[in-house]
Design an enzyme around this catalytic site. Sequence first.
Site, PDB file in Angstrom:
ATOM      1  N   TYR A  45       0.802  -1.244   0.000  1.00 44.11           N
ATOM      2  CA  TYR A  45       0.000   0.000   0.000  1.00 44.11           C
ATOM      3  C   TYR A  45       0.821   1.273   0.000  1.00 44.11           C
ATOM      4  O   TYR A  45       0.283   2.356  -0.165  1.00 44.11           O
ATOM      5  CB  TYR A  45      -1.017  -0.002   1.142  1.00 44.11           C
ATOM      6  CG  TYR A  45      -0.450   0.251   2.522  1.00 44.11           C
ATOM      7  CD1 TYR A  45      -0.643   1.483   3.145  1.00 44.11           C
ATOM      8  CD2 TYR A  45       0.260  -0.734   3.196  1.00 44.11           C
ATOM      9  CE1 TYR A  45      -0.125   1.717   4.411  1.00 44.11           C
ATOM     10  CE2 TYR A  45       0.760  -0.507   4.458  1.00 44.11           C
ATOM     11  CZ  TYR A  45       0.559   0.724   5.069  1.00 44.11           C
ATOM     12  OH  TYR A  45       1.064   0.955   6.312  1.00 44.11           O
ATOM     13  N   LYS A  46       2.141   1.186   0.203  1.00 44.66           N
ATOM     14  CA  LYS A  46       2.956   2.389   0.048  1.00 44.66           C
ATOM     15  C   LYS A  46       4.400   2.034  -0.286  1.00 44.66           C
ATOM     16  O   LYS A  46       4.758   0.859  -0.294  1.00 44.66           O
ATOM     17  CB  LYS A  46       2.841   3.306   1.262  1.00 44.66           C
ATOM     18  CG  LYS A  46       3.284   2.762   2.593  1.00 44.66           C
ATOM     19  CD  LYS A  46       3.014   3.859   3.628  1.00 44.66           C
ATOM     20  CE  LYS A  46       3.606   3.541   4.978  1.00 44.66           C
ATOM     21  NZ  LYS A  46       3.394   4.619   5.936  1.00 44.66           N
ATOM     22  N   TYR A  77      -3.876  -6.493   8.597  1.00 46.57           N
ATOM     23  CA  TYR A  77      -3.720  -6.993   9.985  1.00 46.57           C
ATOM     24  C   TYR A  77      -4.705  -8.087  10.375  1.00 46.57           C
ATOM     25  O   TYR A  77      -4.793  -8.439  11.560  1.00 46.57           O
ATOM     26  CB  TYR A  77      -3.851  -5.857  11.035  1.00 46.57           C
ATOM     27  CG  TYR A  77      -3.501  -4.472  10.558  1.00 46.57           C
ATOM     28  CD1 TYR A  77      -2.249  -4.205  10.001  1.00 46.57           C
ATOM     29  CD2 TYR A  77      -4.398  -3.417  10.666  1.00 46.57           C
ATOM     30  CE1 TYR A  77      -1.919  -2.935   9.551  1.00 46.57           C
ATOM     31  CE2 TYR A  77      -4.075  -2.147  10.222  1.00 46.57           C
ATOM     32  CZ  TYR A  77      -2.843  -1.918   9.654  1.00 46.57           C
ATOM     33  OH  TYR A  77      -2.535  -0.670   9.213  1.00 46.57           O
ATOM     34  N   HIS A  91      -5.035   3.569  16.363  1.00 47.80           N
ATOM     35  CA  HIS A  91      -4.489   3.980  15.054  1.00 47.80           C
ATOM     36  C   HIS A  91      -4.618   5.488  14.908  1.00 47.80           C
ATOM     37  O   HIS A  91      -5.538   6.097  15.479  1.00 47.80           O
ATOM     38  CB  HIS A  91      -5.269   3.272  13.934  1.00 47.80           C
ATOM     39  CG  HIS A  91      -4.525   3.212  12.624  1.00 47.80           C
ATOM     40  ND1 HIS A  91      -4.366   4.298  11.801  1.00 47.80           N
ATOM     41  CD2 HIS A  91      -3.877   2.182  12.008  1.00 47.80           C
ATOM     42  CE1 HIS A  91      -3.668   3.943  10.729  1.00 47.80           C
ATOM     43  NE2 HIS A  91      -3.343   2.655  10.840  1.00 47.80           N
ATOM     44  N   ASP A  94      -5.724   9.551  10.576  1.00 49.01           N
ATOM     45  CA  ASP A  94      -5.521   9.900   9.160  1.00 49.01           C
ATOM     46  C   ASP A  94      -6.051   8.804   8.229  1.00 49.01           C
ATOM     47  O   ASP A  94      -6.356   9.051   7.071  1.00 49.01           O
ATOM     48  CB  ASP A  94      -4.041  10.179   8.867  1.00 49.01           C
ATOM     49  CG  ASP A  94      -3.127   9.072   9.326  1.00 49.01           C
ATOM     50  OD1 ASP A  94      -3.377   8.517  10.422  1.00 49.01           O
ATOM     51  OD2 ASP A  94      -2.179   8.737   8.607  1.00 49.01           O
ATOM     52  N   GLN A 100      -6.218   3.801   3.278  1.00 52.11           N
ATOM     53  CA  GLN A 100      -6.444   2.684   4.222  1.00 52.11           C
ATOM     54  C   GLN A 100      -7.895   2.637   4.706  1.00 52.11           C
ATOM     55  O   GLN A 100      -8.230   1.860   5.614  1.00 52.11           O
ATOM     56  CB  GLN A 100      -5.511   2.820   5.412  1.00 52.11           C
ATOM     57  CG  GLN A 100      -4.082   2.380   5.100  1.00 52.11           C
ATOM     58  CD  GLN A 100      -3.280   2.367   6.363  1.00 52.11           C
ATOM     59  OE1 GLN A 100      -2.981   3.415   6.940  1.00 52.11           O
ATOM     60  NE2 GLN A 100      -2.944   1.196   6.847  1.00 52.11           N
ATOM     61  N   ASP A 202      17.345   5.840 -32.280  1.00 52.88           N
ATOM     62  CA  ASP A 202      17.745   4.831 -31.288  1.00 52.88           C
ATOM     63  C   ASP A 202      18.684   3.809 -31.946  1.00 52.88           C
ATOM     64  O   ASP A 202      18.285   2.673 -32.205  1.00 52.88           O
ATOM     65  CB  ASP A 202      16.441   4.162 -30.774  1.00 52.88           C
ATOM     66  CG  ASP A 202      16.684   3.191 -29.636  1.00 52.88           C
ATOM     67  OD1 ASP A 202      17.783   3.208 -29.051  1.00 52.88           O
ATOM     68  OD2 ASP A 202      15.761   2.398 -29.342  1.00 52.88           O
TER      69      ASP A 202
END
Length: 426
Positions: A45-46, A77, A91, A94, A100, A202
């Site tokens: 997720y990040k 989790y 938690h 945010d 999330q 190229d």
Amino acid sequence: MKKKLAFVPMACDLIHEGHINILKEASKLGEVTVGLLTDEAITKYKPIPTFDFKRRTKIVESIKYVSKILKTTDWDYATALEKLKPDFVVHGDDWKSNNQKIVRSNVKNQIKKWNGVLVEIPYTQGISSTSVKETLRQNFNGSDLRNNVFNRLIKNKKLIRVIEVHNGLSALISSQAKYKNSEFDCLWLSSLTHSASKGKPDIEYIDDTTVTQTINDIFDVSLKPLIFDADSGGRIEHLKFTIKNLSRLGVSAIMLEDKIGNKVNSLEKTNNQKQDSIVNFCSKIIESKKIAKLKEIKIFARIESLTLNKPISDAINRAKHYLNAGADGIMIHSKKINPKEVFEFCKRYNAIINKKPLIVVPSTYNKTHETELAKNGVNMVIYANQILRSAIPAMQKTAIQILKNGRSYESDKDMISIQNTLKIFD
Ligand code: SPV
Ligand code: MG
């Protein structure tokens, strides 16, 4: 009476007062177990954390509010919660508005089963791991960091996302690009777009000195790992020196393609490109690896069988030989508009015992979504030319509009303002 249990799920990369505040509040509710996410879980997720799991564990276990650490492998989790059945889940608030959100609602539903309570701590304003990372980025020369991140991405991330760059500006833009929590993991110095940015075709014309200059420009503005498109790699005698130089600059991997003779871009509709023999290309890999091993730079081998209309069996046979010669990854290229042949290759590649990361470049089969690539066992997707290709029509349009209107006023709406241009470099 049994002490209450407060579960705090965290990534804990670059600890700051926001984390400490959450842990302190959690410790008022009960004994704190931190559900520390593994690198692999975080990459779902990040971006991959700066510190690996072991180092993050050492830091978190020494915080006085923390009683226990539970290695947490699911990014939602769920398994950890089922095991612990905590009285409280604590938690930062945010997650009500970031990506999330879904995890939050899953957690809420799950803990209802044992009357668990969700406690959300107001977000500490003005500090985040992202802002700390940005400060570091500005003050840091990152060769070690790039290679460290690259190796951990390969180990932990299901699908590594790579974007084309060809100069300092494109590296800046590509590195700054963020959508929700996703960003590009790595950069690709494309021979096609690097040549094009110099006004050249190229055809392996760009020399090592120019490449060195461009890489310096890229690394001056980005800490992301870089994969270098080395075309055929040229002569083996020269390649050794090229690899040494690229490694010293901080390049993480070199892509060698099995072309020989005059180079033609793989996406040309018809071409008479010659493909190298397996024996010769393997000796290129072997010789490259001798230097690369010492310098901790990876050698990826790129197979052109499909772009040259050879059968999948030829591509698979080559993959096996290139892996046995020591390639650290295999790129399979295709110029078809659907991914059928690539996915057929993937299926057979996945059965190879000593397989290494599989890389694709979906320039023509661009309807294929990343999730589908990942499902088929692809480990790395390279968006090899899109940044430059999007700039070309914009530049063409403005040039023509100025000629047509005899002034630039009409083009202003198509352009970034001068003030915002100046801000890109802040
Ligand atoms: C490049 O980006 O230079 C590549 C990919 O090598 S391709 O242009 O598709 O050959
Ligand atoms: Mg190329």
